[in-house]
Design a protein around this motif. Structure first.
Motif, short mmCIF file in Angstrom:
data_model
loop_
_atom_site.label_atom_id
_atom_site.label_comp_id
_atom_site.label_asym_id
_atom_site.label_seq_id
_atom_site.Cartn_x
_atom_site.Cartn_y
_atom_site.Cartn_z
N SER A 17 46.33 16.64 59.18
CA SER A 17 47.54 16.90 59.81
C SER A 17 48.57 17.36 58.89
O SER A 17 48.75 16.84 57.58
N ASN A 18 48.78 18.95 58.86
CA ASN A 18 49.58 19.51 57.86
C ASN A 18 49.31 19.27 56.38
O ASN A 18 50.17 19.09 55.88
N LEU A 55 45.60 10.82 62.30
CA LEU A 55 46.60 10.83 61.10
C LEU A 55 47.76 11.77 61.87
O LEU A 55 47.61 12.72 62.73
N ALA A 56 48.94 11.22 61.65
CA ALA A 56 50.25 11.84 61.90
C ALA A 56 51.01 12.14 60.66
O ALA A 56 51.48 11.02 60.10
N PHE A 57 51.49 13.44 60.34
CA PHE A 57 52.13 13.74 59.16
C PHE A 57 52.94 15.06 59.36
O PHE A 57 52.32 16.03 59.89
N ASP A 58 54.20 15.23 59.17
CA ASP A 58 54.88 16.38 59.23
C ASP A 58 55.79 16.54 58.01
O ASP A 58 56.98 15.86 57.91
N PRO A 59 55.43 17.23 56.94
CA PRO A 59 56.27 17.39 55.67
C PRO A 59 57.83 18.00 56.17
O PRO A 59 58.71 17.64 55.16
N ALA A 60 58.06 18.65 57.09
CA ALA A 60 59.33 19.03 57.42
C ALA A 60 60.22 18.18 57.64
O ALA A 60 61.56 18.19 57.77
N GLU A 78 51.68 8.41 59.41
CA GLU A 78 51.02 7.31 60.11
C GLU A 78 49.40 7.46 60.20
O GLU A 78 49.25 8.60 60.45
N VAL A 79 48.81 6.37 60.28
CA VAL A 79 47.35 6.48 60.73
C VAL A 79 47.55 5.51 62.01
O VAL A 79 48.03 4.41 61.90
N PHE A 128 49.21 2.17 60.66
CA PHE A 128 49.26 1.95 59.35
C PHE A 128 50.49 3.00 58.81
O PHE A 128 50.39 4.21 59.22
N SER A 129 51.36 2.60 58.06
CA SER A 129 52.36 3.34 57.81
C SER A 129 52.49 3.59 56.26
O SER A 129 52.42 2.41 55.52
#
Length: 473
Positions: free
Chosen positions: A99-100, A137-142, A148-149, A205-206
Motif C-alpha cells: 500500500s503506497n 494494509l491501508a496506508f496513504d502518506p498524503a 492500519e492492518v 491494527f493501528s
C-alpha cells in the motif's frame, strides 16, 4: 514556497540514502521546523513504478523484479529485516499486501511485519494465526504517516455431517438418525444466513496506537447473499495463483476482492461498508486469475479468459449504487505467442536480483554486482514491439500481475516473461524474465508465480523510529 525550494535544493545535494533518512527524520539535515511535514510528504512521494515484488511457488522468499541500478536506495531483497535471531528465524516468508510504498509481510512465524524498503524501517506485529479471509494494509502518506492492518473474516463453513459405520468393513454413510435433526437444522440456518452480516466485527491494527482492536462496520445496502452462496466460490485457486485475493486502498477506503464474487468497500473514516458484485467471469469453466487494483482513473477489475483481456472501472451508477463499467477489451493471443517464442531475441531491461551468487567451487558466496543502468522505467519512452503472426498459431496465455497506479498500463506475464501492455494504444513493452536464478530456484513443473505487487516507493511514513523493534505485547 521559498522554504520548500530551499529544502529541495538541500535534499538534491545529499546522497540518495541521506535524502531517504531526511524524509523519515527531518532533523538529519537540520531543524525540523524549516519544512512542514505536508511539504516533505508532497516532495518525496512519487508516481513512478519501481518494480514488482513477486512471491514464487515453492520458493522461500519474495524478490523484486525491476530495472537494475547500482546506486538505488531500495533494498530489493529486504536484507535489512533481521533473520538471524534464533527465536525469529524465518526460512519461508512472503509479501501479503502493498500500500503506497509499505509492504505487509507474512514472516512464517506468529507475527506479521510492516516495512518500508526505501527507508529501511520495519516493525513486527504480533498475530495469533487463525483461518481468515485475508489480511490487508491501508496506508496513504498524503493523508497520514500512520497505517492500519485489517483482517477480513473467513466465510463460516458447516462442520462435516456425522457419520457411522454400518457393518464391518463397509463404507461410512451419512447418519440419518432423528437424534441429529438439531445438527441438520443448525447447518441449514448457517447456510441461509446473510453474508456479510451487519454489524460486522473486524480486527484492526493501528500504528497510531500500536495495538489490535475490534471495530464494528455497518453495512450500507444489501448483503452479497447467503453463506451458502459464498461457498459456491472456492476459497483458494485450484491452480497456481494468488493465495489471498487482491485489495487496493484508494481515497480513504479499502477495496477487497472477497470470496463470494463481490468486492468489499470498507470506509475507515465512518466504519461503514458496501458490497459491490464483481463482473461475471469464469462462467465457461476456464480457470482465471482475476485482479483488483488501482490505475489512472480509480479502482479497476481485470480478467483474462482464453487470451481475451477485460478491464472494468468502478463507477457511481446512481446516488447510492456503485458498479462496474467495461473500459477495455483486447485480444492478447498474438502478443502471448510472440513473447513466448521470441523473448530471447528482445532486450530485457528488468531483472530479478538474487540474494547471493553461489557460483564458487569453495562454497563461498559473493554479492551480485548490478549493472550501472538508469533505474526508473519510463512507460512512455521505453522500447515497444509490434508483431505479425499467422492466425493459426496456437495462442499462449497471459495472467495479470498488476496495474500501473497512475497510467493505463497493465503488467502481464506468460510463465515468467513480463510485458507492460498499454490499454489505450495496445502497445507492448517487453520488460524481461522474472524467474530467479536457477542456482537458487530450481527448474520444475510446479514453479511459477503466486502473487505480485506493483511497488511505488515512499520516503515517508514513520513505520518505526531507528529500526528498533517496537512490537506491542
Amino acid at each position: 514556497m521559498a522554504m520548500a525550494t530551499k529544502a529541495a535544493r538541500v535534499l538534491r545535494c545529499l546522497p540518495a540514502w541521506s535524502a531517504a533518512l531526511s524524509a523519515a527524520r527531518p532533523c538529519v539535515v537540520g531543524k525540523a521546523s524549516w519544512l512542514a511535514p505536508n511539504t516533505i510528504r508532497r516532495f518525496l512521494t512519487t508516481n513512478k513504478v519501481h518494480g514488482l515484488f513477486i512471491n514464487y511457488i515453492d520458493y522461500c522468499r519474495p524478490h523484486l523484479f525491476a530495472r537494475p541500478s547500482s546506486n538505488s536506495m531500495i533494498d530489493a531483497m529486504l536484507d535489512f529485516l533481521p533473520d538471524d535471531d534464533k527465536e525469529r528465524r524465518r526460512w519461508w516468508w512472503s509479501v501479503l499486501d502493498h500500500s503506497n510504498g509499505l509492504l505487509l509481510c507474512d514472516m512464517g512465524t506468529p507475527e506479521l511485519c510492516v516495512c518500508n524498503p526505501a527507508t529501511r524501517q520495519w516493525t513486527f506485529i504480533p498475530w495469533a494465526w487463525r483461518r481468515v479471509g485475508g489480511i490487508y494494509l491501508a496506508f496513504d502518506p498524503a493523508v497520514s504517516p500512520h497505517y492500519e492492518v485489517l483482517v477480513i473474516p473467513a466465510v463460516p463453513e458447516p462442520e462435516k455431517p456425522a457419520k457411522r459405520v454400518i457393518g464391518k468393513g463397509s463404507e461410512e454413510k451419512p447418519l440419518l438418525d432423528p437424534l441429529f435433526a438439531d445438527e441438520d437444522n443448525d447447518t441449514r440456518r448457517l447456510m441461509e444466513s446473510e453474508w456479510p452480516p451487519t454489524p460486522w466485527r473486524l480486527n484492526m491494527f493501528s500504528s497510531r496506537t500500536g495495538q489490535w482492536e475490534e471495530r464494528d462496520f455497518i453495512r450500507q445496502g444489501e448483503p452479497a447473499g447467503t453463506i451458502g452462496d459464498m461457498l459456491v466460490d472456492q476459497a483458494e485457486p485450484s491452480g497456481m495463483g494468488p493465495r489471498q485475493r487482491y485489495a487496493v486502498y484508494y481515497q480513504g477506503a479499502l477495496y477487497v476482492h472477497c470470496r463470494g464474487f463481490f468486492v468489499l468497500r470498507l470506509s475507515l473514516s465512518d466504519s461503514t461498508y458496501q458490497v459491490i458484485k464483481t463482473p461475471s467471469y469464469g462462467e465457461n469453466g476456464v480457470f482465471v486469475k482475476p485482479y483488483l487494483g488501482r490505475s489512472e482513473k480509480g479502482v479497476y477489475f481485470g480478467v483474462i479468459e482464453e487470451s481475451q483481456l477485460h478491464v472494468w472501472i468502478l463507477s457511481e451508477l446512481s446516488e447510492q449504487q456503485m458498479g462496474w463499467v467495461l473500459k477495455y477489451q483486447h485480444d492478447l493471443a498474438h502478443y502471448a505467442q510472440h513473447v513466448g517464442k521470441y523473448d530471447r531475441q528482445m532486450d530485457a531491461h528488468w531483472m530479478v536480483r538474487d540474494v547471493l551468487d553461489t557460483d564458487h567451487e569453495d562454497g563461498d558466496v559473493a554479492a551480485i554486482t548490478l549493472p550501472k543502468e538508469r533505474f526508473d522505467w519510463d512507460s512512455d519512452n521505453d522500447d515497444f514491439f509490434t508483431i505479425k503472426l499467422d492466425a493459426d498459431e496456437y495462442p499462449k496465455h497471459f495472467d495479470i500481475l498488476g496495474l500501473h497506479p497512475y497510467k493505463e498500463v497493465v503488467y502481464l506475464t506468460t510463465v515468467f516473461d513480463v510485458v507492460g501492455y498499454h490499454l489505450n494504444t495496445s502497445k507492448v513493452q517487453y520488460l524481461g524474465n522474472s524467474r530467479p536464478s536457477p542456482k537458487s530456484y530450481y527448474y520444475g513443473h510446479s514453479n511459477g508465480i503466486f502473487e505480485a505487487f506493483v511497488y511505488t516507493p515512499c520516503m515517508v511514513g514513520e513505520v518505526i523510529e531507528g529500526n528498533i523493534d517496537q512490537t506491542s505485547s
